[in-house]
Design a protein around this motif. Structure first.
Motif, PDB file in Angstrom:
ATOM      1  N   VAL A 349      59.316  54.096  39.394  1.00 26.52           N
ATOM      2  CA  VAL A 349      58.163  53.364  38.878  1.00 26.52           C
ATOM      3  C   VAL A 349      58.450  53.012  37.422  1.00 26.52           C
ATOM      4  O   VAL A 349      58.662  53.904  36.599  1.00 26.52           O
ATOM      5  CB  VAL A 349      56.861  54.186  38.992  1.00 26.52           C
ATOM      6  N   GLY A 350      58.471  51.733  37.126  1.00 25.73           N
ATOM      7  CA  GLY A 350      58.792  51.275  35.789  1.00 25.73           C
ATOM      8  C   GLY A 350      57.612  51.397  34.832  1.00 25.73           C
ATOM      9  O   GLY A 350      56.465  51.196  35.225  1.00 25.73           O
ATOM     10  N   GLY A 494      41.519  56.974  38.338  1.00 29.30           N
ATOM     11  CA  GLY A 494      41.804  56.756  39.755  1.00 29.30           C
ATOM     12  C   GLY A 494      43.075  55.995  40.030  1.00 29.30           C
ATOM     13  O   GLY A 494      43.416  55.758  41.203  1.00 29.30           O
ATOM     14  N   LYS A 495      43.842  55.636  38.976  1.00 29.48           N
ATOM     15  CA  LYS A 495      45.034  54.822  39.189  1.00 29.48           C
ATOM     16  C   LYS A 495      46.302  55.482  38.637  1.00 29.48           C
ATOM     17  O   LYS A 495      47.214  54.811  38.181  1.00 29.48           O
ATOM     18  CB  LYS A 495      44.829  53.432  38.584  1.00 29.48           C
ATOM     19  N   TYR A 496      46.333  56.804  38.708  1.00 28.71           N
ATOM     20  CA  TYR A 496      47.532  57.554  38.316  1.00 28.71           C
ATOM     21  C   TYR A 496      48.358  57.753  39.581  1.00 28.71           C
ATOM     22  O   TYR A 496      48.142  58.678  40.351  1.00 28.71           O
ATOM     23  CB  TYR A 496      47.115  58.897  37.717  1.00 28.71           C
ATOM     24  N   TYR A 497      49.334  56.871  39.790  1.00 22.37           N
ATOM     25  CA  TYR A 497      50.055  56.843  41.057  1.00 22.37           C
ATOM     26  C   TYR A 497      51.385  57.589  41.048  1.00 22.37           C
ATOM     27  O   TYR A 497      51.945  57.853  42.113  1.00 22.37           O
ATOM     28  CB  TYR A 497      50.325  55.383  41.460  1.00 22.37           C
ATOM     29  N   HIS A 498      51.907  57.929  39.860  1.00 20.76           N
ATOM     30  CA  HIS A 498      53.274  58.460  39.808  1.00 20.76           C
ATOM     31  C   HIS A 498      53.406  59.468  38.675  1.00 20.76           C
ATOM     32  O   HIS A 498      53.260  59.116  37.506  1.00 20.76           O
ATOM     33  CB  HIS A 498      54.253  57.297  39.598  1.00 20.76           C
ATOM     34  N   THR A 499      53.679  60.721  39.016  1.00 16.09           N
ATOM     35  CA  THR A 499      53.747  61.797  38.018  1.00 16.09           C
ATOM     36  C   THR A 499      55.143  62.413  37.878  1.00 16.09           C
ATOM     37  O   THR A 499      55.296  63.454  37.258  1.00 16.09           O
ATOM     38  CB  THR A 499      52.742  62.906  38.384  1.00 16.09           C
ATOM     39  N   LEU A 534      59.596  47.554  42.240  1.00 19.40           N
ATOM     40  CA  LEU A 534      60.695  48.248  42.912  1.00 19.40           C
ATOM     41  C   LEU A 534      60.302  48.757  44.287  1.00 19.40           C
ATOM     42  O   LEU A 534      61.160  48.956  45.156  1.00 19.40           O
ATOM     43  CB  LEU A 534      61.141  49.428  42.039  1.00 19.40           C
ATOM     44  N   ASN A 535      59.005  49.002  44.493  1.00 23.37           N
ATOM     45  CA  ASN A 535      58.506  49.546  45.751  1.00 23.37           C
ATOM     46  C   ASN A 535      56.981  49.431  45.730  1.00 23.37           C
ATOM     47  O   ASN A 535      56.394  48.865  44.798  1.00 23.37           O
ATOM     48  CB  ASN A 535      58.939  51.009  45.921  1.00 23.37           C
ATOM     49  N   GLU A 536      56.325  49.973  46.755  1.00 25.30           N
ATOM     50  CA  GLU A 536      54.877  49.822  46.870  1.00 25.30           C
ATOM     51  C   GLU A 536      54.129  50.556  45.740  1.00 25.30           C
ATOM     52  O   GLU A 536      53.152  50.035  45.192  1.00 25.30           O
ATOM     53  CB  GLU A 536      54.406  50.344  48.223  1.00 25.30           C
ATOM     54  N   ILE A 537      54.594  51.757  45.401  1.00 27.39           N
ATOM     55  CA  ILE A 537      53.923  52.491  44.326  1.00 27.39           C
ATOM     56  C   ILE A 537      54.111  51.772  42.998  1.00 27.39           C
ATOM     57  O   ILE A 537      53.179  51.665  42.192  1.00 27.39           O
ATOM     58  CB  ILE A 537      54.453  53.934  44.244  1.00 27.39           C
ATOM     59  N   ASP A 538      55.303  51.263  42.771  1.00 27.85           N
ATOM     60  CA  ASP A 538      55.554  50.514  41.543  1.00 27.85           C
ATOM     61  C   ASP A 538      54.665  49.271  41.483  1.00 27.85           C
ATOM     62  O   ASP A 538      54.153  48.909  40.418  1.00 27.85           O
ATOM     63  CB  ASP A 538      57.025  50.114  41.471  1.00 27.85           C
ATOM     64  N   ARG A 539      54.446  48.627  42.623  1.00 28.21           N
ATOM     65  CA  ARG A 539      53.564  47.458  42.665  1.00 28.21           C
ATOM     66  C   ARG A 539      52.141  47.839  42.285  1.00 28.21           C
ATOM     67  O   ARG A 539      51.497  47.168  41.472  1.00 28.21           O
ATOM     68  CB  ARG A 539      53.578  46.828  44.063  1.00 28.21           C
ATOM     69  N   LYS A 540      51.641  48.939  42.849  1.00 29.13           N
ATOM     70  CA  LYS A 540      50.281  49.377  42.535  1.00 29.13           C
ATOM     71  C   LYS A 540      50.146  49.722  41.054  1.00 29.13           C
ATOM     72  O   LYS A 540      49.150  49.376  40.404  1.00 29.13           O
ATOM     73  CB  LYS A 540      49.915  50.596  43.388  1.00 29.13           C
ATOM     74  N   ASN A 541      51.176  50.405  40.521  1.00 30.98           N
ATOM     75  CA  ASN A 541      51.135  50.764  39.110  1.00 30.98           C
ATOM     76  C   ASN A 541      51.149  49.515  38.236  1.00 30.98           C
ATOM     77  O   ASN A 541      50.406  49.425  37.250  1.00 30.98           O
ATOM     78  CB  ASN A 541      52.329  51.661  38.767  1.00 30.98           C
TER      79      ASN A 541
END
Length: 586
Positions: A349-350, A494-499, A534-541
């Protein structure tokens, strides 16, 4: 008529909140129009909260920990003056920011009077933290005071048992934000459109004012410290819980290796899981306060009372040798300049534009100050993310605590902590071995950085050749790594997708510190519509980035050293902070 179970936990929470509110003196209670004004404010820190304090209170609470202690020791301030000023500011902070689970103002003021009596008689202080206001995460037990850890069922009990026993925290501790069924959500005092982080985010209490460190630990973060209701906070970190709120709220923190400081006498989630261990850590408005508290606690030899603590005293020689590599302004002495790795992205996730700008500011500043910067490309954090052991028990411990009152999981945790069968023992052992191998591979990569031929990010060519020839820097290993704390500056609730940026460091149990760098700027940190996720999580972030919402949010970075290098990482943080201040970045 019997009250339904669902109403029972709600009523219990309401009663607890009312009890806490009742401990705020009438003269410190804000009017309705003040509370409504607070809701309309984007930034609560600074001028807004200061309007409720007189000149004397502003002067006292404007001091950081070290100068505050110096003024108490010299007799310029009494412990009672300091305690009263900080209690009032903490009371106001809670009313406008919802950041306290427990209030101990009466006990603190009574203790301050005792300290002043001692000082008056002996003309000396009782201990290294005499009169210092300290806040505690609601995870540390204090006799006679609830430790709820965000669970309604723990109210009036000792960890859910019938015998009774601080700042707010998320239900279960396992969330990068601060929200629970007790007091709701704690927002970021610098930008109320964003979260204060978690889990040491705001569920904090203004502790008893300690005359000395006892039992090798301080009993009890981000939001309260940012509002200056406390100069020093004690928290815990199992996936970023002292680093995240520090970065999000614009303050300093340190996460030690897990058994450098005592966890004895503190509650925890899933306490039988120790493969992926939690660390006691510290947060403050100043970098110097972090050394103060670590040095003070270790001076009590906590390993004598807690067999889990390693017997390593505070190593001032390591601090001094590291600091000697730079001048007071952070510039290198060119004898042995710092060599720092730069981890721009984990490739999963960038980071958002503000974080990228913050990293560039640090790199440019340190290069100009004469330190050496190299790109950092270690084993992938995606492996570390997959190896987290926090759910190994199938969330049985969490649900056991929820069942004490009948409260539900908060919406943010419903998906992650549904009740499941525990992980199979053989699978657990396999993952433990995989974690061991990941840590070994990371260590091997770190050791290989002694070879400068592999480094891509060097000094300006002429200066590098001069240093290479004169000081043989090719044998210098990386001292620490600079990296994001999260892919965003604070976060939209509510938008913390990557830790993984913080979790991977816990897996390896490395020492880490967080320092503030700058703030997000909507005019500079613009949205790039050409970015390819880069991927779905990166898109959401990426889609969650809004320059207007993030405008003004603090930007912090974490500095990571190896295990048991708390002294070194603190000293490097001191040097980097000085360089940023000299350059006018901070």
């Amino acid at each position: 008529m019997k009250i339904p179970l669902q109403q029972t936990w709600q009523k219990k929470a309401e009663a607890k909140v009312a009890e806490t509110k009742s401990k705020i003196p009438d003269e410190w209670t804000l009017q309705k129009h003040d509370l409504e004004a607070a809701k309309r404010q984007r930034q609560l820190s600074g001028p807004f909260i200061e309007r409720f304090l007189n000149d004397g209170e502003l002067e006292i609470t404007g001091n950081d920990s070290v100068p505050l202690l110096s003024k108490i020791k010299s007799g310029q301030y009494t412990a009672l003056q300091v305690t009263t000023a900080f209690c009032k500011r903490a009371a106001i902070a809670h009313q406008i920011n919802n950041c306290l689970h427990e209030i101990m103002f009466d006990q603190a003021i009574e203790r301050a009077k005792e300290l002043d009596g001692y000082f008056g008689e002996h003309k000396s202080i009782l201990g290294p933290l005499h009169g210092l206001p300290i806040s505690l995460k609601d995870q540390f037990h204090v006799k006679g005071v609830d430790t709820t850890m965000g669970y309604i069922g723990w109210i009036d009990t000792y960890e859910g048992h019938t015998d009774p026993s601080k700042t707010s925290l998320p239900q279960t501790l396992l969330l990068g934000e601060t929200v629970n069924n007790l007091i709701g959500r704690t927002l970021n005092p610098v930008n109320q459109l964003l979260s204060c982080g978690g889990s040491s985010g705001g569920a904090v209490v203004l502790s008893l004012i300690h005359s000395q460190v006892s039992n090798g630990r301080i009993p009890g973060e981000g939001a309260l410290n940012a509002l200056r209701g406390s100069t020093l906070g004690v928290g815990t970190d199992i996936g970023g819980s002292v680093r995240i709120p520090a970065a999000f709220c614009g303050i300093y923190s340190v996460k030690p290796t897990h058994n450098r400081f005592s966890y004895r006498g503190a509650a925890n989630t899933n306490p039988g899981q120790n493969t992926y261990a939690s660390s006691v850590g510290f947060l403050s408005n100043s970098i110097d306060a972090l050394q103060l508290v670590m040095k003070s606690v270790l001076s009590t030899q906590p390993w004598l009372r807690d067999p889990e603590v390693v017997p390593i005293p505070w190593r001032q020689t390591l601090v001094d040798s590291t600091l000697s590599r730079a001048s007071a302004d952070g510039s290198s002495n060119y004898n042995t300049p710092l060599k720092l790795g730069i981890y721009w992205t984990n490739g999963v996730v960038g980071p958002h534009p503000p974080i990228n700008r913050g990293l560039r500011a640090v790199v440019d500043t340190l290069r100009k100050a004469g330190h050496k910067m190299v790109d950092w490309n270690p084993p992938s954090q995606s492996t570390a993310k997959r190896l987290a052991f926090l759910k190994a028990d199938g969330a049985h411990d969490i649900h056991a605590q929820l069942n004490l009152s009948g409260e539900p999981l908060i919406p943010e945790l419903v998906k992650s902590f549904q009740l499941k069968d525990p992980m199979d023992l053989l699978q657990y052992q396999d993952l433990t071995l995989e974690g061991r191998d990941y840590s070994a591979a990371y260590s091997d990569y770190w050791n290989a950085t002694a070879d400068d031929k592999a480094c891509q990010y060097q000094y300006p060519p002429a200066l590098y050749e001069l240093l290479l020839t004169r000081f043989e820097l090719q044998d210098q290993i990386v001292d620490a790594v600079i990296m994001p704390v999260a892919p965003h500056a604070a976060v939209i609730p509510g938008k913390y997708y990557h830790t993984a940026y913080t979790e991977a460091i816990n897996l390896m149990d490395y020492s880490a510190a967080v320092i503030p760098v700058t703030k997000a700027d909507k005019n500079v940190d613009t949205f790039n519509s050409d970015y390819k996720p880069l991927n779905e999580i990166d898109r959401k972030n990426w889609e969650a980035y809004d320059p207007d919402v993030y405008d003004g949010a603090p930007i912090g970075v974490q500095l990571v050293a190896r295990k048991y290098e708390e002294e070194k990482v603190w000293a490097i943080a001191k040097i980097v902070s000085a360089a940023l201040e000299t350059a006018g970045v901070v």
